[in-house]
Enzyme design. Sequence first.
Site, mmCIF file in Angstrom:
data_model
loop_
_atom_site.group_PDB
_atom_site.id
_atom_site.type_symbol
_atom_site.label_atom_id
_atom_site.label_comp_id
_atom_site.label_asym_id
_atom_site.label_seq_id
_atom_site.Cartn_x
_atom_site.Cartn_y
_atom_site.Cartn_z
ATOM 1 N N HIS A 122 0.951 -0.720 -0.270
ATOM 2 C CA HIS A 122 0.253 0.075 -0.378
ATOM 3 C C HIS A 122 1.262 1.389 -0.007
ATOM 4 C CE1 HIS A 122 -2.484 3.076 1.728
ATOM 5 N NE2 HIS A 122 -3.223 1.911 1.334
ATOM 6 N N ASP A 199 3.147 -4.481 8.379
ATOM 7 C CA ASP A 199 2.114 -3.579 7.859
ATOM 8 C C ASP A 199 0.587 -4.438 7.842
ATOM 9 O OD1 ASP A 199 -0.444 -2.218 7.020
ATOM 10 O OD2 ASP A 199 0.883 -1.700 4.600
ATOM 11 N N GLN A 202 -3.983 -5.157 6.737
ATOM 12 C CA GLN A 202 -5.042 -6.324 6.320
ATOM 13 C C GLN A 202 -4.499 -7.561 7.038
ATOM 14 O OE1 GLN A 202 -7.316 -5.415 4.178
ATOM 15 N NE2 GLN A 202 -6.685 -3.714 4.052
ATOM 16 N N LYS A 225 -10.402 -1.387 10.535
ATOM 17 C CA LYS A 225 -10.322 -2.521 9.655
ATOM 18 C C LYS A 225 -10.886 -3.779 10.932
ATOM 19 C CE LYS A 225 -7.551 -0.248 6.173
ATOM 20 N NZ LYS A 225 -7.859 -0.003 4.872
ATOM 21 N N CYS A 363 -4.330 2.042 -3.735
ATOM 22 C CA CYS A 363 -3.304 2.785 -3.097
ATOM 23 C C CYS A 363 -1.795 1.520 -3.155
ATOM 24 C CB CYS A 363 -3.640 3.394 -1.727
ATOM 25 S SG CYS A 363 -4.596 4.686 -1.793
HETATM 26 N N1 PMP Z 1 -1.283 -0.463 4.451
HETATM 27 C C1 PMP Z 1 -2.730 -1.111 3.957
HETATM 28 C C2 PMP Z 1 -2.137 -3.153 3.387
HETATM 29 C C3 PMP Z 1 -3.850 -1.196 3.662
HETATM 30 O O1 PMP Z 1 -4.596 -1.619 3.221
HETATM 31 C C4 PMP Z 1 -3.990 0.097 4.486
HETATM 32 C C5 PMP Z 1 -6.201 0.498 4.193
HETATM 33 N N2 PMP Z 1 -5.773 0.711 3.035
HETATM 34 C C6 PMP Z 1 -3.150 0.771 5.099
HETATM 35 C C7 PMP Z 1 -2.412 0.327 4.722
HETATM 36 C C8 PMP Z 1 -3.179 1.783 5.218
HETATM 37 O O2 PMP Z 1 -4.426 3.070 6.375
HETATM 38 P P1 PMP Z 1 -5.055 3.776 6.668
HETATM 39 O O3 PMP Z 1 -5.485 4.324 5.960
HETATM 40 O O4 PMP Z 1 -5.789 3.154 7.580
HETATM 41 O O5 PMP Z 1 -3.876 4.118 7.359
#
Ligand code: PMP
Length: 405
Positions: A122, A199, A202, A225, A363
């Site tokens: 991401h 990270d 997920q 999440k 993203c």
């Molecule tokens: N890393 C991953 C793998 C994600 O899926 C996400 C959210 N889509 C993020 C980071 C960022 O999370 P947040 O926008 O809640 O800070």
Amino acid sequence: MSLDVAAIREQFPILKREIDGNPLIYLDNAATTQKPQCVIDALVDYYTQCNSNVHRGAHRLADEATRKFENARDIIKDFINAPKREEVIWTSGTTEGINMIANGLAKLLKPTDEVIVTGMEHHANIVTWQQACKAAGATLHNVPVTDKGELDLDVYVSLLNENTKLVAFPHVSNSLGTVNPIKWMTEQAKKFSAWVLVDGAQGIAHGNVDVQDIGCDFYAFSGHKIYGPMGIGVLWGKEELLADWPVWQTGGEMISTVTLQDATWNVLPYRLEAGTPNVGDAIALGEAIRWFSELDYAEVAAHEKALMARATELAKEFDGLRMIGEAEEKVGAFSFVLDQGHPADIGFLLDRQGIAIRTGDHCAQPLMARFGVPGTARMSFSIYNTIEEVEQFFKALKKVHMMLA
Ligand code: PMP
């Protein structure tokens, strides 16, 4: 025993919604999960009964708020099996947690140092390290992704060396659903004494996260999440690292003493929590995790596996559908493109039938480039989704495919 999905669904008021007369089929859980009533109640209770700033108060409400806020920290500590509560740092989400570590790292890196990320990040877990490496003149490496959507682990191992300072990778890919072998990857990095950040955005909602068993140094996740509110998250890090990690935000609460010329820092966890924290959301996240922890993780995993298996089966029978990501270990996210129509059109037309998915680059632009697509349509599962919903999804997708032909 199998997961009592009907009983779980009852606890999520939003699942009773209709969209243009169709029952809502919510398949956008990788973006954010819905909230059970007990989490909504915890928020309402906080704001109706004990809203107050924490730690400094000399009154009953401040005491109650502080107790609940710090109790939520203990719930998180137990959930991820952190050795110490001081290692649980409240953040606004995964993004902030990673930024906190990357900002500090930028000050610790030397030009000869190297950082490794993967091709399935991401943006939160790639742009951050790009910036840190640029600031320090250090080198950033990428682990490529195979055609199946798995990490090329031979390349990963070959990239590790004595100069590797930090390795960052996702527990689970938000675009492909790939579950990475994070414990093994951590072991490899530790052979070179590199720091490891996972990270967990997920990964957190799909089962047993045990940071001691993984062996990593940092694990970041977002509350929203895992059935909690938006705007709250957690960075867990080893005490010996966080205690000296360069602070990135300064202000109230994170200081010990302040003179007009200088300041000293507070102890963990407060030294990394500048300013008034997000008290109500932290308490509600504690409630979400208390609620989730009462489920049987083996039943959760079996249910999620069944959803993924049925989706894969139906996708393989679907003429004109290309799956993006066919990893052996896959959870949550299921990405695809159709031979006709842009993913955005697919999302729009499914919405007309009450089905919520996400379309676009998720993203993860480098990953989309890797697969030669501008974006994908992605459905993503949670514990309250049913096999019938997956089947309904493919029926609706057939209609969409015909409309786009
Ligand atoms: N890393 C991953 C793998 C994600 O899926 C996400 C959210 N889509 C993020 C980071 C960022 O999370 P947040 O926008 O809640 O800070």
